[in-house]
Design a protein around this motif. Sequence first.
Motif, PDB file in Angstrom:
ATOM      1  N   ARG A  63      11.067  59.629 -38.461  1.00 27.00           N
ATOM      2  CA  ARG A  63      11.977  59.838 -39.400  1.00 27.00           C
ATOM      3  C   ARG A  63      12.556  59.694 -40.938  1.00 27.00           C
ATOM      4  N   SER A  65      15.349  58.322 -41.947  1.00 32.11           N
ATOM      5  CA  SER A  65      15.477  56.894 -42.109  1.00 32.11           C
ATOM      6  C   SER A  65      13.736  55.543 -42.342  1.00 32.11           C
ATOM      7  N   ASN A 288      15.520  53.314 -32.345  1.00 30.99           N
ATOM      8  CA  ASN A 288      16.719  54.134 -33.198  1.00 30.99           C
ATOM      9  C   ASN A 288      16.465  55.242 -32.936  1.00 30.99           C
ATOM     10  N   GLU A 289      15.280  56.026 -32.388  1.00 29.35           N
ATOM     11  CA  GLU A 289      15.109  57.041 -32.667  1.00 29.35           C
ATOM     12  C   GLU A 289      15.495  57.945 -30.787  1.00 29.35           C
ATOM     13  N   ASP A 290      15.731  59.345 -31.663  1.00 25.96           N
ATOM     14  CA  ASP A 290      16.505  59.916 -30.646  1.00 25.96           C
ATOM     15  C   ASP A 290      16.048  60.914 -29.138  1.00 25.96           C
ATOM     16  N   LYS A 301      19.641  68.472 -33.225  1.00 28.82           N
ATOM     17  CA  LYS A 301      19.712  67.136 -33.765  1.00 28.82           C
ATOM     18  C   LYS A 301      18.808  67.257 -35.237  1.00 28.82           C
ATOM     19  N   ARG A 304      20.874  68.692 -37.600  1.00 31.49           N
ATOM     20  CA  ARG A 304      21.965  68.014 -38.100  1.00 31.49           C
ATOM     21  C   ARG A 304      20.867  66.516 -38.642  1.00 31.49           C
ATOM     22  N   LYS A 305      20.695  66.133 -38.348  1.00 30.81           N
ATOM     23  CA  LYS A 305      19.974  64.641 -39.068  1.00 30.81           C
ATOM     24  C   LYS A 305      18.720  64.482 -40.467  1.00 30.81           C
ATOM     25  N   GLU A 306      18.312  65.361 -39.905  1.00 30.73           N
ATOM     26  CA  GLU A 306      16.865  65.374 -41.207  1.00 30.73           C
ATOM     27  C   GLU A 306      17.126  66.620 -41.658  1.00 30.73           C
TER      28      GLU A 306
END
Length: 352
Positions: A63, A65, A288-290, A301, A304-306
Amino acid sequence: MDLEDLSEEQRTVKLLRMNKGLITKQKVSSLPAKLINGGVAGLVGVTCVFPIDLAKTRLQNQRGSQRVYKNMMDCLIKTVRSEGYFGMYRGAAVNLTLVTPEKAIKLAANDFFRQRLSRGELKLSVFQEMLAGCGAGMCQVIVTTPMEMLKIQLQDAGRLVAQQRPMLHTVKLGTASPVLNCSYSVGPVSSTRKVSAIQITQELLRTKGIQGLYKGLGATLMRDIPFSVIYFPLFAHINQLGKTSEEDDVPFYWSFISGCVAGCTAAVAVSPCDVVKTRLQSLNKSANEDTYNGVLDCIRKIMRKEGPTAFLKGAGCRALVIAPLFGIAQVVYFIGVGEFLLGQTPFNLYSV
């Protein structure tokens, strides 16, 4: 024109061409030879490009982050340093075991559907070629989905360890001292629990049954069907350009180039589907990974996040994997290794 109306020289040339056509038909219709060709092509190709495929999986799974690797070369260098040379071949045994039936099904199914759709015609339309590729893509997922599922678990294990390592070496020096984050080079990770493909298979069958091995089937279909629809017609048309005349075969080097170009194009085109498939099939995730509840949830997801660029993660690596893999596959297939081993046709590298 009848043979009787031709001169002796013209009659000889026509008979040779007719015999050559019969040999070609025999080669196309030999299913055992197709299976051998697909198997040999898969084994050679996977052995050559597997380290790049490992880098692709790890890049797709990280990811924004929690970046461990900057690019493909950085991933390969860190893998060798932390896991040794053979760390680049994590999951290779699964691929080498299952790639033979996978490639055999893919290539043989495409030829089968092309023959059925041709109905005696010499040339297929583009739509018919796309239908044949679609059929081949649907057939291959029987083997592809479990193979990819197991391979991804083994390939991604080193990324998770590397991602957690900096946290293990965080040290506090007194109350007034700042926190020092030191990532030490500890060599090959000895604390990593080695998990085999057999153990993963047994655990999945025990907890989720046979459907556990087919997690991500929808995403795999979403990737492999468009890939085959693009690849096979594109390869056929590029490969046709290498013919100097209707009677001559295509030189092996042109089949290699055609396979590389078609494979690279199709790989990049379906790369977003490959990212979704890889994320869905990754069972072990860091804290912390979805987690995802299907294809649509995964797409939402990631977007939206990446952002949209995340769908192209590992696209360069995937192109570098697929291009030589299918180039090698088509060379082996068109040279006729299977026919040579079965004693059906001469082993011939160049068109005559």
